[in-house]
Design a protein around this motif. Sequence first.
Motif, mmCIF file in Angstrom:
data_model
loop_
_atom_site.group_PDB
_atom_site.id
_atom_site.type_symbol
_atom_site.label_atom_id
_atom_site.label_comp_id
_atom_site.label_asym_id
_atom_site.label_seq_id
_atom_site.Cartn_x
_atom_site.Cartn_y
_atom_site.Cartn_z
ATOM 1 N N ARG A 7 -12.192 -2.649 1.230
ATOM 2 C CA ARG A 7 -11.237 -3.680 0.809
ATOM 3 C C ARG A 7 -9.834 -3.421 1.362
ATOM 4 N NH1 ARG A 7 -11.277 -4.324 -5.500
ATOM 5 N NH2 ARG A 7 -9.551 -5.722 -4.895
ATOM 6 N N PHE A 8 -9.598 -2.268 1.969
ATOM 7 C CA PHE A 8 -8.250 -1.891 2.400
ATOM 8 C C PHE A 8 -8.050 -2.213 3.879
ATOM 9 C CE2 PHE A 8 -9.008 0.420 -1.432
ATOM 10 C CZ PHE A 8 -7.781 0.479 -2.060
ATOM 11 N N ARG A 9 -6.814 -2.584 4.206
ATOM 12 C CA ARG A 9 -6.429 -2.840 5.591
ATOM 13 C C ARG A 9 -5.940 -1.536 6.209
ATOM 14 N NH1 ARG A 9 -5.680 -8.420 6.338
ATOM 15 N NH2 ARG A 9 -7.300 -9.384 5.036
ATOM 16 N N GLY A 10 -6.488 -1.200 7.378
ATOM 17 C CA GLY A 10 -6.062 0.021 8.054
ATOM 18 C C GLY A 10 -6.804 1.248 7.540
ATOM 19 N N GLU A 11 -6.487 2.385 8.126
ATOM 20 C CA GLU A 11 -7.136 3.634 7.753
ATOM 21 C C GLU A 11 -6.621 4.131 6.408
ATOM 22 O OE1 GLU A 11 -9.561 5.264 9.312
ATOM 23 O OE2 GLU A 11 -9.690 3.687 10.850
ATOM 24 N N LEU A 25 -8.882 6.416 -4.737
ATOM 25 C CA LEU A 25 -8.559 6.883 -6.086
ATOM 26 C C LEU A 25 -8.031 5.763 -6.992
ATOM 27 C CD1 LEU A 25 -6.805 10.221 -5.105
ATOM 28 C CD2 LEU A 25 -8.981 10.019 -6.327
ATOM 29 N N GLU A 26 -8.609 5.668 -8.191
ATOM 30 C CA GLU A 26 -8.152 4.727 -9.217
ATOM 31 C C GLU A 26 -7.785 5.525 -10.459
ATOM 32 O OE1 GLU A 26 -9.588 0.665 -11.566
ATOM 33 O OE2 GLU A 26 -10.987 1.741 -10.258
ATOM 34 N N ASP A 27 -6.548 5.325 -10.945
ATOM 35 C CA ASP A 27 -6.025 6.109 -12.070
ATOM 36 C C ASP A 27 -6.250 7.595 -11.796
ATOM 37 O OD1 ASP A 27 -4.912 6.820 -14.471
ATOM 38 O OD2 ASP A 27 -6.655 6.258 -15.686
ATOM 39 N N PRO A 28 -5.657 8.100 -10.711
ATOM 40 C CA PRO A 28 -5.994 9.460 -10.261
ATOM 41 C C PRO A 28 -5.423 10.569 -11.144
ATOM 42 C CG PRO A 28 -4.206 8.562 -8.947
ATOM 43 C CD PRO A 28 -4.657 7.455 -9.850
ATOM 44 N N VAL A 29 -6.207 11.641 -11.258
ATOM 45 C CA VAL A 29 -5.779 12.856 -11.950
ATOM 46 C C VAL A 29 -6.215 14.044 -11.112
ATOM 47 C CG1 VAL A 29 -5.867 11.885 -14.290
ATOM 48 C CG2 VAL A 29 -7.922 12.912 -13.300
ATOM 49 N N LEU A 81 1.817 7.071 -2.094
ATOM 50 C CA LEU A 81 0.945 6.761 -0.956
ATOM 51 C C LEU A 81 -0.118 5.740 -1.358
ATOM 52 C CD1 LEU A 81 0.462 10.343 0.561
ATOM 53 C CD2 LEU A 81 1.742 8.445 1.564
ATOM 54 N N LEU A 82 -0.677 5.905 -2.540
ATOM 55 C CA LEU A 82 -1.679 4.947 -3.021
ATOM 56 C C LEU A 82 -1.054 3.567 -3.225
ATOM 57 C CD1 LEU A 82 -3.560 7.201 -5.607
ATOM 58 C CD2 LEU A 82 -4.602 6.093 -3.613
ATOM 59 N N ALA A 83 0.156 3.549 -3.802
ATOM 60 C CA ALA A 83 0.810 2.271 -4.110
ATOM 61 C C ALA A 83 1.060 1.447 -2.862
ATOM 62 C CB ALA A 83 2.120 2.533 -4.853
ATOM 63 N N GLN A 97 -7.625 -15.192 -0.281
ATOM 64 C CA GLN A 97 -7.427 -14.436 0.947
ATOM 65 C C GLN A 97 -6.212 -13.498 0.865
ATOM 66 O OE1 GLN A 97 -9.675 -14.638 3.494
ATOM 67 N NE2 GLN A 97 -10.797 -15.957 2.044
ATOM 68 N N ALA A 98 -5.659 -13.350 -0.327
ATOM 69 C CA ALA A 98 -4.436 -12.551 -0.480
ATOM 70 C C ALA A 98 -4.712 -11.079 -0.249
ATOM 71 C CB ALA A 98 -3.849 -12.762 -1.876
ATOM 72 N N VAL A 99 -3.729 -10.432 0.407
ATOM 73 C CA VAL A 99 -3.733 -8.984 0.587
ATOM 74 C C VAL A 99 -2.428 -8.473 -0.014
ATOM 75 C CG1 VAL A 99 -3.759 -7.061 2.223
ATOM 76 C CG2 VAL A 99 -5.155 -9.103 2.667
ATOM 77 N N VAL A 100 -2.518 -7.567 -0.977
ATOM 78 C CA VAL A 100 -1.325 -7.106 -1.698
ATOM 79 C C VAL A 100 -1.297 -5.588 -1.720
ATOM 80 C CG1 VAL A 100 -1.261 -9.158 -3.173
ATOM 81 C CG2 VAL A 100 -2.534 -7.140 -3.930
ATOM 82 N N ASN A 101 -0.104 -5.032 -2.004
ATOM 83 C CA ASN A 101 -0.016 -3.599 -2.222
ATOM 84 C C ASN A 101 -0.819 -3.227 -3.467
ATOM 85 O OD1 ASN A 101 1.626 -3.219 -0.003
ATOM 86 N ND2 ASN A 101 3.518 -3.241 -1.198
ATOM 87 N N LEU A 102 -1.392 -2.031 -3.455
ATOM 88 C CA LEU A 102 -2.256 -1.626 -4.552
ATOM 89 C C LEU A 102 -1.520 -1.630 -5.889
ATOM 90 C CD1 LEU A 102 -5.048 -0.664 -5.359
ATOM 91 C CD2 LEU A 102 -4.363 1.686 -4.838
ATOM 92 N N ASP A 103 -0.225 -1.264 -5.885
ATOM 93 C CA ASP A 103 0.504 -1.237 -7.149
ATOM 94 C C ASP A 103 0.808 -2.635 -7.684
ATOM 95 O OD1 ASP A 103 2.356 -1.897 -5.250
ATOM 96 O OD2 ASP A 103 3.964 -0.662 -6.080
#
Length: 321
Positions: A7-11, A25-29, A81-83, A97-103
């Motif tokens: 689902r992510f654009r780029g590496e 990572l989702e809700d990373p610890v 970095l994740l955000a 078709q929206a692509v948004v920042n993860l945060d």
Amino acid sequence: MGFDVNRFRGEVDEELICPICSGVLEDPVQVSNVLQAPVCEHAFCRICINEWINRQPTCPLDRTPITSAQLRAVPRILRNLLARLCISCDNILFGCQAVVNLDGLISHLEECEYNPKRPVPCEQGCSLVIPKDELKDHNCVRELRNLIQSQQQKLMEMKKELGEQQFQINEQRREIHLLKDFMRAMRVSNPAMRAIADQMERDEVMRWSATLPRAKVTRWGGMISTPDDSLQSMIKRALSEHNCPPHIIEELMKNCHERKWPPGLNSLETRQNSRRQYENYVCKRVPGKQAVLVLHCDNTHMPEDMMVEPGLVMIFAHGIE
């Protein structure tokens, strides 16, 4: 579980991949330093590592013994970095078709017009707010009937709960009345108990007085010196509803008529001569009524010709704040 990498654009850097689910990572610890053990700071999705620890309490990478209590939020640099990663909307299969920042994904999903679970108002007449994907099967009559039944059920449960509470209150009142009857009987037969009972009743009046709001009389000329029966009944009911001690309520109501007022108030002439002393009264408001209580326990500073036991009820046509 982490986000699907596709689902992510780029590496996506390997450091941002959960070793358990292989998703981003989702809700990373991460596992913090463990006493008497090697350092372990591997990062995982919170759900993934908790499920892993429930099965086997060791790090899935280096087998270091770990517990859920040792999990901590990852460093800010990793969160940043994740955000910044760009991810496609969850609703891509529904046309978005929206692509948004993860945060910003969560806020986007709340407003996404393609979100099948987005709450929307029914436009067929009932105006209920329902998930968008349930609109096609929505039946206003059925939903309103279900809503009414649900509310009726809640109302019945509330009535039952109120009934149980009222039963408990009635039982407590019954016990109090029994105790007071006992104290009255002891007062008659035992002088020492008489003094104790009298003090208990005075203390009860003082506690009740402390629950009443202070009142200010701005127009003493509005005092009703001879209230009729209906007006007295209304004030008596208000006192009873606001927990006036039963042993004084009848006396208070007798004292709302000028024939029971003290010498300094029992005639128009004496009231006019005593007007300068009115401002010294400590008055308590009879809740919701144009009346005040001038209780003896609050006014021990007043002259004897201006007070009576257990106090006065003054009813006004106007002039109370």
